[in-house]
Design a protein around this motif. Structure first.
Motif, PDB file in Angstrom:
ATOM      1  N   GLU A  52      46.395  34.611  26.085  1.00 13.98           N
ATOM      2  CA  GLU A  52      45.402  33.548  25.948  1.00 13.98           C
ATOM      3  C   GLU A  52      45.926  32.252  26.549  1.00 13.98           C
ATOM      4  O   GLU A  52      47.085  31.889  26.357  1.00 13.98           O
ATOM      5  CB  GLU A  52      45.048  33.335  24.478  1.00 13.98           C
ATOM      6  CG  GLU A  52      44.306  34.498  23.847  1.00 13.98           C
ATOM      7  CD  GLU A  52      43.844  34.172  22.433  1.00 13.98           C
ATOM      8  OE1 GLU A  52      44.211  33.081  21.933  1.00 13.98           O
ATOM      9  OE2 GLU A  52      43.125  34.996  21.842  1.00 13.98           O
ATOM     10  N   THR A  54      44.688  28.013  27.733  1.00 16.45           N
ATOM     11  CA  THR A  54      43.739  26.909  27.684  1.00 16.45           C
ATOM     12  C   THR A  54      43.713  26.247  29.050  1.00 16.45           C
ATOM     13  O   THR A  54      44.769  25.948  29.629  1.00 16.45           O
ATOM     14  CB  THR A  54      44.142  25.859  26.620  1.00 16.45           C
ATOM     15  OG1 THR A  54      44.213  26.488  25.340  1.00 16.45           O
ATOM     16  CG2 THR A  54      43.124  24.728  26.577  1.00 16.45           C
ATOM     17  N   PRO A  76      50.039  28.775  24.720  1.00 18.12           N
ATOM     18  CA  PRO A  76      50.040  28.155  23.388  1.00 18.12           C
ATOM     19  C   PRO A  76      51.251  27.263  23.159  1.00 18.12           C
ATOM     20  O   PRO A  76      51.170  26.290  22.380  1.00 18.12           O
ATOM     21  CB  PRO A  76      50.049  29.363  22.450  1.00 18.12           C
ATOM     22  CG  PRO A  76      49.374  30.441  23.231  1.00 18.12           C
ATOM     23  CD  PRO A  76      49.810  30.230  24.643  1.00 18.12           C
ATOM     24  N   ASP A  98      39.981  22.447  28.702  1.00 15.71           N
ATOM     25  CA  ASP A  98      39.959  22.849  27.291  1.00 15.71           C
ATOM     26  C   ASP A  98      39.244  24.171  27.039  1.00 15.71           C
ATOM     27  O   ASP A  98      39.165  24.609  25.883  1.00 15.71           O
ATOM     28  CB  ASP A  98      39.335  21.757  26.407  1.00 15.71           C
ATOM     29  CG  ASP A  98      40.150  20.463  26.436  1.00 15.71           C
ATOM     30  OD1 ASP A  98      41.382  20.551  26.556  1.00 15.71           O
ATOM     31  OD2 ASP A  98      39.543  19.389  26.363  1.00 15.71           O
ATOM     32  N   ASP A  99      38.718  24.813  28.114  1.00 16.21           N
ATOM     33  CA  ASP A  99      38.126  26.143  27.935  1.00 16.21           C
ATOM     34  C   ASP A  99      39.229  27.155  27.605  1.00 16.21           C
ATOM     35  O   ASP A  99      40.379  27.008  28.038  1.00 16.21           O
ATOM     36  CB  ASP A  99      37.411  26.592  29.212  1.00 16.21           C
ATOM     37  CG  ASP A  99      36.054  25.939  29.371  1.00 16.21           C
ATOM     38  OD1 ASP A  99      35.618  25.253  28.437  1.00 16.21           O
ATOM     39  OD2 ASP A  99      35.433  26.117  30.445  1.00 16.21           O
ATOM     40  N   LYS A 100      38.850  28.178  26.867  1.00 14.92           N
ATOM     41  CA  LYS A 100      39.773  29.253  26.543  1.00 14.92           C
ATOM     42  C   LYS A 100      39.526  30.424  27.496  1.00 14.92           C
ATOM     43  O   LYS A 100      38.373  30.836  27.696  1.00 14.92           O
ATOM     44  CB  LYS A 100      39.589  29.724  25.108  1.00 14.92           C
ATOM     45  CG  LYS A 100      39.803  28.635  24.060  1.00 14.92           C
ATOM     46  CD  LYS A 100      41.247  28.130  24.062  1.00 14.92           C
ATOM     47  CE  LYS A 100      41.446  27.083  22.980  1.00 14.92           C
ATOM     48  NZ  LYS A 100      42.844  26.553  22.955  1.00 14.92           N
ATOM     49  N   VAL A 102      41.469  34.289  29.094  1.00 17.87           N
ATOM     50  CA  VAL A 102      42.505  35.300  28.916  1.00 17.87           C
ATOM     51  C   VAL A 102      43.028  35.686  30.291  1.00 17.87           C
ATOM     52  O   VAL A 102      42.241  36.005  31.196  1.00 17.87           O
ATOM     53  CB  VAL A 102      41.958  36.543  28.186  1.00 17.87           C
ATOM     54  CG1 VAL A 102      43.016  37.658  28.152  1.00 17.87           C
ATOM     55  CG2 VAL A 102      41.531  36.178  26.776  1.00 17.87           C
ATOM     56  N   ASP A 115      36.881  35.111  31.195  1.00 22.68           N
ATOM     57  CA  ASP A 115      36.340  34.033  30.372  1.00 22.68           C
ATOM     58  C   ASP A 115      35.806  34.603  29.054  1.00 22.68           C
ATOM     59  O   ASP A 115      35.878  35.808  28.800  1.00 22.68           O
ATOM     60  CB  ASP A 115      35.261  33.248  31.120  1.00 22.68           C
ATOM     61  CG  ASP A 115      34.070  34.109  31.519  1.00 22.68           C
ATOM     62  OD1 ASP A 115      33.911  35.220  30.951  1.00 22.68           O
ATOM     63  OD2 ASP A 115      33.283  33.684  32.383  1.00 22.68           O
ATOM     64  N   THR A 116      35.249  33.740  28.225  1.00 25.36           N
ATOM     65  CA  THR A 116      34.773  34.161  26.898  1.00 25.36           C
ATOM     66  C   THR A 116      33.511  35.006  26.980  1.00 25.36           C
ATOM     67  O   THR A 116      33.112  35.623  25.997  1.00 25.36           O
ATOM     68  CB  THR A 116      34.490  32.923  26.030  1.00 25.36           C
ATOM     69  OG1 THR A 116      33.576  32.052  26.722  1.00 25.36           O
ATOM     70  CG2 THR A 116      35.785  32.170  25.741  1.00 25.36           C
TER      71      THR A 116
END
Length: 241
Positions: A52, A54, A76, A98-100, A102, A115-116
């Motif tokens: 993960e 950011t 992280p 600030d998007d999360k 992977v 992306d999410t």
């Protein structure tokens, strides 16, 4: 002479691309066969790890020539990880600070970003798609290079012969057409996610049609059917009423 130099350069690129196809295929197979890592790798590893991140910064470089889309991703722990992309779609264009996301880490590099929404995109280090790119590039450069080289050298062996010069011009432009057809075929394959074999399967018949057209036009040029001087002028014709 310019055509000869361009042809030689294209042939060099085409040969290099052809030699890289096997290596690209092996690398892609290794990636697809790689197992998932049991834990976060601390050194370069052949397993695949989902990490993960950011998004700290994303720059698509719209309008900047020669600049690849790029992004800075944060672990992280706060450690940054810089990645580049070959294009902006489908994930890069929607990335905001600030998007999360992977990232898939393989052999010490982030090779894919998801992306999410489940969309995924290869980074510049990703192994997927390179065999197709190398094959398409080889077909484009070799087909254009060979015909352009013959068409470029031909006038040197038939100086002063306008019909031969016209035939050489026909060869060069048909070679350009075969190269462009290979690039368009590669684009269609990538857009539709077709298998590797679809590239020669689509391009081959089109190339044969272009070769047949080139042969017909070359013969017509050698017979003088394409000479502008063979068209009778009406300037001195007697007027008729």
């Amino acid at each position: 002479m310019a055509w000869v130099l361009i042809a030689v350069l294209a042939l060099g690129v085409g040969v290099a691309s052809a030699f890289q196809i096997r290596g690209a295929l092996e690398r892609e197979r290794e990636f697809h066969a790689a197992p998932a890592c049991a834990s976060a790798p601390v050194k370069v590893s052949g397993c695949v790890w989902k990490q993960e991140f950011t998004v700290r910064r994303a720059d698509m470089h719209n309008g900047d020539r020669g600049e690849s889309p790029e992004a800075d991703l944060l672990l992280p722990s706060g450690k940054p990880w810089h990645v580049t992309f070959l294009q902006t779609e489908p994930v890069m264009s929607g990335m905001e600070p600030d998007d999360k996301v992977v990232g898939l880490i393989w052999r010490g590099q982030v090779v894919e970003v998801r992306d999410t929404h489940g969309q995924r995109q290869q980074t510049s280090a990703g192994p997927v798609g390179w065999p197709e790119d190398r094959l398409g590039g080889a077909l484009a450069c070799l087909s254009f290079g060979l015909t352009a080289l013959v068409g470029g050298l031909w006038p040197f062996f038939a100086r002063g012969n306008r019909r031969h010069a016209k035939a050489a011009t026909v060869m060069r432009w048909h070679g350009l057409g075969m190269g462009a057809t290979a690039i368009l075929t590669l684009w269609a394959q990538a857009a539709n996610d077709w298998p590797l074999w679809s590239i020669p399967a689509i391009w081959g018949p089109l190339a044969l049609l272009l070769l047949a057209s080139m042969t017909a036009f070359v013969q017509a040029a050698l017979r003088g059917e394409l000479d502008d001087d063979d068209v009778p002028s009406l300037a001195g014709a007697p007027a008729t009423y």
